[in-house]
Design a protein around this motif. Structure first.
Motif, PDB file in Angstrom:
ATOM      1  N   ALA A 126       0.836  -1.206   0.000  1.00 32.19           N
ATOM      2  CA  ALA A 126       0.000   0.000   0.000  1.00 32.19           C
ATOM      3  C   ALA A 126       0.867   1.252   0.000  1.00 32.19           C
ATOM      4  O   ALA A 126       0.584   2.231  -0.709  1.00 32.19           O
ATOM      5  N   ARG A 127       1.933   1.237   0.781  1.00 37.48           N
ATOM      6  CA  ARG A 127       2.820   2.405   0.827  1.00 37.48           C
ATOM      7  C   ARG A 127       3.520   2.615  -0.517  1.00 37.48           C
ATOM      8  O   ARG A 127       3.723   3.755  -0.954  1.00 37.48           O
ATOM      9  N   ARG A 128       3.889   1.509  -1.182  1.00 37.82           N
ATOM     10  CA  ARG A 128       4.514   1.653  -2.506  1.00 37.82           C
ATOM     11  C   ARG A 128       3.519   2.232  -3.513  1.00 37.82           C
ATOM     12  O   ARG A 128       3.881   3.093  -4.330  1.00 37.82           O
ATOM     13  N   ALA A 129       2.271   1.779  -3.451  1.00 39.56           N
ATOM     14  CA  ALA A 129       1.246   2.332  -4.330  1.00 39.56           C
ATOM     15  C   ALA A 129       1.035   3.816  -4.033  1.00 39.56           C
ATOM     16  O   ALA A 129       0.783   4.611  -4.943  1.00 39.56           O
ATOM     17  N   ALA A 130       1.154   4.189  -2.763  1.00 37.41           N
ATOM     18  CA  ALA A 130       0.959   5.590  -2.368  1.00 37.41           C
ATOM     19  C   ALA A 130       2.050   6.493  -2.921  1.00 37.41           C
ATOM     20  O   ALA A 130       1.852   7.708  -3.040  1.00 37.41           O
ATOM     21  N   SER A 131       3.179   5.918  -3.262  1.00 33.74           N
ATOM     22  CA  SER A 131       4.287   6.728  -3.784  1.00 33.74           C
ATOM     23  C   SER A 131       4.186   6.944  -5.293  1.00 33.74           C
ATOM     24  O   SER A 131       5.068   7.567  -5.887  1.00 33.74           O
ATOM     25  N   ASP A 132       3.119   6.442  -5.910  1.00 33.40           N
ATOM     26  CA  ASP A 132       2.926   6.628  -7.354  1.00 33.40           C
ATOM     27  C   ASP A 132       2.918   8.126  -7.670  1.00 33.40           C
ATOM     28  O   ASP A 132       2.205   8.902  -7.018  1.00 33.40           O
ATOM     29  N   PRO A 133       3.676   8.560  -8.654  1.00 31.87           N
ATOM     30  CA  PRO A 133       3.735  10.000  -8.970  1.00 31.87           C
ATOM     31  C   PRO A 133       2.403  10.585  -9.429  1.00 31.87           C
ATOM     32  O   PRO A 133       2.251  11.808  -9.440  1.00 31.87           O
ATOM     33  N   ALA A 134       1.441   9.733  -9.793  1.00 36.27           N
ATOM     34  CA  ALA A 134       0.127  10.250 -10.190  1.00 36.27           C
ATOM     35  C   ALA A 134      -0.664  10.780  -8.998  1.00 36.27           C
ATOM     36  O   ALA A 134      -1.654  11.506  -9.180  1.00 36.27           O
ATOM     37  N   LEU A 135      -0.238  10.423  -7.779  1.00 33.22           N
ATOM     38  CA  LEU A 135      -0.966  10.831  -6.585  1.00 33.22           C
ATOM     39  C   LEU A 135      -0.374  12.107  -5.993  1.00 33.22           C
ATOM     40  O   LEU A 135       0.835  12.190  -5.783  1.00 33.22           O
ATOM     41  N   PRO A 136      -1.218  13.086  -5.668  1.00 35.94           N
ATOM     42  CA  PRO A 136      -0.716  14.302  -5.002  1.00 35.94           C
ATOM     43  C   PRO A 136      -0.132  13.964  -3.628  1.00 35.94           C
ATOM     44  O   PRO A 136      -0.504  12.951  -3.012  1.00 35.94           O
ATOM     45  N   PRO A 137       0.779  14.803  -3.122  1.00 28.94           N
ATOM     46  CA  PRO A 137       1.400  14.537  -1.816  1.00 28.94           C
ATOM     47  C   PRO A 137       0.383  14.349  -0.690  1.00 28.94           C
ATOM     48  O   PRO A 137       0.583  13.501   0.189  1.00 28.94           O
ATOM     49  N   ASN A 138      -0.697  15.123  -0.692  1.00 27.44           N
ATOM     50  CA  ASN A 138      -1.689  14.988   0.375  1.00 27.44           C
ATOM     51  C   ASN A 138      -2.364  13.622   0.355  1.00 27.44           C
ATOM     52  O   ASN A 138      -2.713  13.076   1.411  1.00 27.44           O
ATOM     53  N   VAL A 139      -2.551  13.063  -0.827  1.00 26.87           N
ATOM     54  CA  VAL A 139      -3.165  11.734  -0.938  1.00 26.87           C
ATOM     55  C   VAL A 139      -2.179  10.669  -0.451  1.00 26.87           C
ATOM     56  O   VAL A 139      -2.561   9.744   0.276  1.00 26.87           O
ATOM     57  N   ALA A 140      -0.926  10.817  -0.852  1.00 28.77           N
ATOM     58  CA  ALA A 140       0.090   9.871  -0.381  1.00 28.77           C
ATOM     59  C   ALA A 140       0.176   9.894   1.145  1.00 28.77           C
ATOM     60  O   ALA A 140       0.274   8.841   1.793  1.00 28.77           O
ATOM     61  N   GLU A 141       0.101  11.073   1.716  1.00 33.28           N
ATOM     62  CA  GLU A 141       0.137  11.199   3.180  1.00 33.28           C
ATOM     63  C   GLU A 141      -1.080  10.541   3.819  1.00 33.28           C
ATOM     64  O   GLU A 141      -0.980   9.863   4.851  1.00 33.28           O
ATOM     65  N   LEU A 142      -2.258  10.717   3.214  1.00 32.12           N
ATOM     66  CA  LEU A 142      -3.471  10.082   3.730  1.00 32.12           C
ATOM     67  C   LEU A 142      -3.321   8.570   3.736  1.00 32.12           C
ATOM     68  O   LEU A 142      -3.632   7.900   4.737  1.00 32.12           O
TER      69      LEU A 142
END
Length: 353
Positions: free
Chosen positions: A324-340
Motif C-alpha cells: 500500500a505504501r509503494r502504491a501511495a508513492s505513485d507519482p500520479a498521486l498528489p502529496p496529500n493523498v500519499a500522506e493520507l
C-alpha cells in the motif's frame, strides 16, 4: 480510524441521520410492525466508527476538492455507511447472531417481538431472520438511492454507481466464498482463504470509498487507479488484522471475549496458515475444544503462536501495508493523498495484537 475536522464529520452524521429519518418516515406509514423495523434499522446504523464515509471525505479533501463544487459529497459518504450497515445486518443472519455490541441486533429485536406475541422458538427465529434480511435490503436500496440522487454531475454519478456496483458484487462473492469455506468437509488452502478475506472487506471498505472521494474531486484516471491499488492492499491488511484480533485481541479490541474466532472455529487465513505447518495436528486438536472455555482458548492461542502461523499472518499484514505504501508513492498521486494513505497504513499497523 480516520479523523475528520468537526464540520465534515458533523455533515456526514447529518446526511446519515437524514437517510435514516427517511426510512423511518416511510416505514411508519406502512404498519406497526414495519414501523418497528424502521426503528431497528436506525439503531443498527447508530454509533460505530463510520470510517468508510470518513474515507470518502478524506480522499476528496486530499485531492483538493471543495464542497461548493460537489455538494453531494456528504450524501455519497453516507451511502457507504448504509452499505456497511446492510452488510453487517445480513452477515449477522448468515452467522445466526442475534446480538451486536452487547444489545439485540435487528434479528434479535424481532425474535423478542415474536416471543412477546406467543411465537415458539422456530417462529421467533423465522421472524428475526426475515426482519434482518428485509432491513439489509432496505439499507442497500437506500445506499444506492443516495448515490443516484446525490447532487453531482452525470459523469460523476455514473462512476459512483459503478463503484457501488463493484463493491456489492465483490463483497457478496467474498461472503459466499467464506461460507462455502466454512461448511466444506475439507479445509480451503490459505490462498483461497486470503482471497475471501480480501473480497469481503477490501473493496467496499477501502477501494470504493477512497475512489468515490477521488471521483468527486475530479482526480485523473491514473490517480484513481493508483488509489485503488493502495486501497486493495489496505483492505486486505485491515481484514487480516481483524482476523488476528478475533483470535488474539483483548476484549476491548474484539468487542467480545478474547479468542471469539477460536471458540467458533472460524476458518480464517490464520487457520489456513496453521494447516501448512508441521504443528497442524496439535493446533487442530486445541481449536476443536476451544469452545469449552477460556483455558482452552488460551491453549489454542498458544499452539497457534508456537506453530508460527500468527507470525506468518503478521508478516502478511506488514507485506500488504508495504504494498500500500509503494502504491501511495505513485507519482500520479498528489502529496496529500500519499500522506493520507500512509496515515491509514500506520493506523492499521497499530491494530495488530
Amino acid at each position: 480510524m480516520i479523523a475528520l475536522a468537526p464540520a465534515p464529520a458533523a455533515a456526514i452524521d447529518d446526511a446519515i441521520d437524514d437517510a435514516l429519518s427517511r426510512i423511518r418516515g416511510r416505514a411508519d406509514a406502512l404498519g406497526e410492525g414495519f414501523s418497528e423495523l424502521g426503528g431497528a434499522i436506525a439503531r443498527a446504523a447508530a454509533g460505530g466508527k463510520r470510517f468508510r464515509p470518513a474515507l470518502v471525505a478524506a480522499s476528496f479533501e486530499a485531492f483538493g476538492g471543495t464542497v461548493a463544487d460537489a455538494p453531494g459529497l456528504y450524501s455519497v459518504a453516507a451511502a457507504f455507511e448504509l452499505l456497511h450497515t446492510a452488510f453487517v445486518v445480513h452477515d449477522d443472519v448468515i452467522d445466526h447472531d442475534t446480538v451486536r455490541r452487547g444489545s439485540p441486533n435487528v434479528a434479535g429485536e424481532f425474535r423478542l417481538r415474536a416471543q412477546s406475541r406467543g411465537a415458539d422458538a422456530s417462529g421467533a427465529a423465522l421472524l428475526g431472520d426475515a426482519a434482518a434480511i428485509l432491513a439489509g435490503d432496505l439499507l442497500l436500496h437506500e445506499a444506492c438511492r443516495l448515490a443516484a440522487l446525490a447532487d453531482v454531475g452525470t459523469a460523476h454519478r455514473a462512476a459512483l454507481l459503478t463503484l457501488i456496483d463493484d463493491a456489492v458484487f465483490v463483497s457478496a462473492a467474498g461472503e459466499l466464498a467464506d461460507v462455502e469455506n466454512a461448511v466444506s468437509a475439507d479445509y480451503a488452502d490459505s490462498e483461497a482463504l486470503l482471497a475471501a478475506a480480501h473480497d469481503k472487506t477490501a473493496v467496499y471498505s477501502f477501494t470504493a470509498p477512497l475512489s468515490a472521494g477521488a471521483v468527486l474531486a475530479d482526480a485523473s484516471p491514473a490517480a484513481i487507479a493508483a488509489l485503488s491499488d493502495a486501497g486493495r492492499h489496505l483492505g486486505l491488511a485491515f481484514q487480516l488484522a481483524d482476523d488476528l484480533i478475533g483470535a488474539f485481541g483483548t476484549p476491548d479490541q474484539a468487542g467480545r471475549d478474547s479468542g471469539g474466532d477460536l471458540r467458533e472455529a472460524k476458518r480464517t487465513p490464520l487457520i489456513g496458515l496453521a494447516r501448512e505447518t508441521d504443528a497442524w495436528s496439535r493446533v487442530h486438536e486445541a481449536i476443536s475444544v476451544a469452545h469449552t472455555g477460556p483455558i482452552a482458548v488460551r491453549e489454542a492461542q498458544r499452539m497457534l503462536d508456537e506453530s508460527g502461523a500468527r507470525a506468518r499472518l503478521v508478516a502478511l499484514v506488514d507485506e500488504s501495508l508495504g504494498d500500500a505504501r509503494r502504491a501511495a508513492s505513485d507519482p500520479a498521486l498528489p502529496p496529500n493523498v500519499a500522506e493520507l494513505l500512509t496515515t491509514i497504513a500506520a493506523k492499521i499497523a497499530r491494530r495488530v495484537p
